[in-house]
Design an enzyme around this catalytic site. Structure first.
Site, short mmCIF file in Angstrom:
data_model
loop_
_atom_site.label_atom_id
_atom_site.label_comp_id
_atom_site.label_asym_id
_atom_site.label_seq_id
_atom_site.Cartn_x
_atom_site.Cartn_y
_atom_site.Cartn_z
N HIS A 122 0.81 -1.23 0.00
CA HIS A 122 0.00 0.00 0.00
C HIS A 122 0.85 1.28 0.00
CE1 HIS A 122 -3.64 -2.25 -0.12
NE2 HIS A 122 -3.10 -3.06 0.78
N TYR A 145 -2.81 4.15 6.39
CA TYR A 145 -2.01 2.95 6.68
C TYR A 145 -0.79 2.89 5.73
CZ TYR A 145 -0.90 -2.04 6.20
OH TYR A 145 -0.24 -3.25 6.09
P1 NAI Z 1 -2.27 -8.65 12.06
O1 NAI Z 1 -3.19 -7.52 12.19
O2 NAI Z 1 -2.81 -10.04 12.09
O3 NAI Z 1 -1.10 -8.54 13.15
C1 NAI Z 1 -0.60 -7.31 13.63
C2 NAI Z 1 -0.35 -7.48 15.11
O4 NAI Z 1 0.12 -6.23 15.62
C3 NAI Z 1 -1.61 -7.85 15.90
O5 NAI Z 1 -1.41 -9.06 16.61
C4 NAI Z 1 -1.84 -6.67 16.82
O6 NAI Z 1 -2.33 -7.04 18.11
C5 NAI Z 1 -0.45 -6.06 16.90
N1 NAI Z 1 -0.53 -4.64 17.27
C6 NAI Z 1 -1.39 -3.70 16.80
N2 NAI Z 1 -1.20 -2.54 17.44
C7 NAI Z 1 -0.20 -2.73 18.32
C8 NAI Z 1 0.44 -1.91 19.27
N3 NAI Z 1 0.07 -0.63 19.47
N4 NAI Z 1 1.43 -2.44 20.01
C9 NAI Z 1 1.80 -3.74 19.85
N5 NAI Z 1 1.23 -4.57 18.97
C10 NAI Z 1 0.24 -4.08 18.21
O7 NAI Z 1 -1.46 -8.42 10.70
P2 NAI Z 1 -0.62 -9.46 9.84
O8 NAI Z 1 -1.42 -9.82 8.65
O9 NAI Z 1 -0.04 -10.50 10.69
O10 NAI Z 1 0.55 -8.50 9.31
C11 NAI Z 1 1.76 -8.35 10.01
C12 NAI Z 1 2.48 -7.13 9.50
O11 NAI Z 1 2.69 -7.25 8.11
C13 NAI Z 1 1.70 -5.84 9.71
O12 NAI Z 1 2.62 -4.80 10.01
C14 NAI Z 1 1.06 -5.57 8.37
O13 NAI Z 1 0.86 -4.20 8.15
C15 NAI Z 1 2.11 -6.16 7.42
N6 NAI Z 1 1.53 -6.60 6.17
C16 NAI Z 1 0.75 -7.74 6.13
C17 NAI Z 1 0.20 -8.15 4.95
C18 NAI Z 1 -0.60 -9.40 4.83
O14 NAI Z 1 -1.04 -9.71 3.72
N7 NAI Z 1 -0.81 -10.20 5.90
C19 NAI Z 1 0.38 -7.37 3.70
C20 NAI Z 1 1.22 -6.21 3.87
C21 NAI Z 1 1.77 -5.85 5.06
C1 15L Z 2 -1.94 -5.22 3.68
O1 15L Z 2 -1.07 -4.37 3.86
C2 15L Z 2 -2.75 -5.74 4.78
O2 15L Z 2 -2.02 -5.82 5.99
C3 15L Z 2 -3.36 -7.11 4.52
O3 15L Z 2 -4.37 -7.34 5.46
C4 15L Z 2 -3.87 -7.26 3.09
O4 15L Z 2 -5.08 -6.66 2.96
C5 15L Z 2 -2.85 -6.77 2.08
O5 15L Z 2 -2.25 -5.55 2.41
C6 15L Z 2 -3.40 -6.65 0.65
O6 15L Z 2 -3.10 -5.65 -0.01
O7 15L Z 2 -4.07 -7.57 0.20
#
Ligand code: NAI
Ligand code: 15L
Length: 274
Positions: A122, A145
């Site tokens: 993004h 974001y």
């Molecule tokens: P998720 O939302 O499942 O995990 C993020 C974690 O960060 C959550 O467990 C949440 O409790 C924790 N968190 C949120 N605010 C917080 C705070 N203030 N202090 C401490 N912890 C906090 O997201 P996911 O899918 O596991 O993604 C992990 C990382 O990768 C994120 O940074 C996300 O932006 C990035 N990302 C993920 C993508 C995906 O497709 N899963 C795509 C692009 C980026």
């Molecule tokens: C992200 O950055 C988000 O964390 C994830 O939840 C997905 O939506 C992903 O991008 C996406 O672009 O599909």
């Protein structure tokens, strides 16, 4: 006689933030191969509880002192913690903007020399889907974001030039067990390829600040990783085996962001609180 290979792991202690999240749960397991101890942290409760080679520490990234304490005695940081979808700016500000700043300040104060930063596609979400990008394409963040991830990448550049802290910023596409829609046929990153990418981001040498798109070897790619070849990231999976299933889903209209823009629905989320 050949010498048996050393059981020594490359890191003594790794810090993983966002460890309770979707990707955090995968990496809690995968990072065991690279560190004697994985320090797993999140603001949310974590399941399962700490394993034999883990330390589980609850921490809100928005609070600097807590993050400074969290990073004591670690050799590298895999920073996934924060808000992972579009939300009101104030929420993003605390978790992602302040949170990532605190991670870099902690790295500086503790002499930690490598950060793997979970950035996002993004950061460049406002490009059309028929344009191919690389790490040098000007950023076009598609939401608050995306802006926060763009700021995280700027922090990485600054802390490298100012303090020699190296970062690999992973512009992750869509990392889930399977693609969820047609757009994700292009953006999907399998969990196995994610684990391989994080391994390369931790172990590759002389990365400075490297930006790499986190995407599997899908057929219709929007991103070219030519400027990250030195990482040795060679994805093995492809979304192609899900194509027939995704093509059964209702097609988005031609003017729907999901059909036009790389960032899909994120480009039209919000505004909040009006
Ligand atoms: P998720 O939302 O499942 O995990 C993020 C974690 O960060 C959550 O467990 C949440 O409790 C924790 N968190 C949120 N605010 C917080 C705070 N203030 N202090 C401490 N912890 C906090 O997201 P996911 O899918 O596991 O993604 C992990 C990382 O990768 C994120 O940074 C996300 O932006 C990035 N990302 C993920 C993508 C995906 O497709 N899963 C795509 C692009 C980026
Ligand atoms: C992200 O950055 C988000 O964390 C994830 O939840 C997905 O939506 C992903 O991008 C996406 O672009 O599909």
């Amino acid at each position: 006689m050949s010498t048996p290979s050393s059981p020594q792991k490359p890191f003594n202690r790794l810090l993983l933030t966002g460890a309770a999240g979707g990707l955090g749960q995968i990496l809690r397991e995968a990072l065991q191969a690279h560190a004697t101890v994985v320090r797993a942290s999140d603001i949310s409760a974590m399941a399962p509880a700490a394993g034999e080679h883990e330390e589980v520490i609850s921490c809100n990234l928005a609070y600097k002192d807590g993050v400074l304490a969290l990073a004591a005695d670690v050799d590298a940081i895999v920073h996934l913690g924060g808000i992972s979808t579009e939300r009101a700016f104030e929420e993003i500000l605390d978790a992602n903007i302040r949170g990532t700043f605190h991670i870099y300040e902690a790295a500086r104060k503790h002499g930690i020399k490598r950060v793997v930063f979970a950035s996002s596609n993004h950061v460049t979400g406002f490009y059309p889907q028929d344009e191919q990008l690389d790490a040098h394409s000007p950023r076009r963040p598609d939401c608050y974001y995306g802006l926060s991830k763009s700021y995280g990448e700027d922090l990485a550049t600054f802390y490298y030039h100012r303090y020699g802290i190296e970062t690999v910023s992973l512009r992750i596409g869509s990392s889930f067990p399977e693609p969820r829609n047609l757009r994700m046929l292009s953006t999907w990153l399998s969990y196995a390829d994610l684990a391989h990418l994080v391994e390369r981001a931790l172990l590759a040498e002389n990365v400075g600040h490297t930006v790499v798109y986190g995407v599997s070897d899908n057929r219709d790619l929007w991103w070219n990783n030519r400027f990250a070849a030195h990482l040795g990231f060679n994805p093995q999976d492809s979304s192609e085996r899900f194509r027939a299933q995704m093509e059964q889903l209702p097609k988005p209209a031609a003017n729907d962001p999901n059909a036009r823009l790389q960032g899909g629905a994120f480009t039209a989320a919000g505004p909040f609180g009006d």
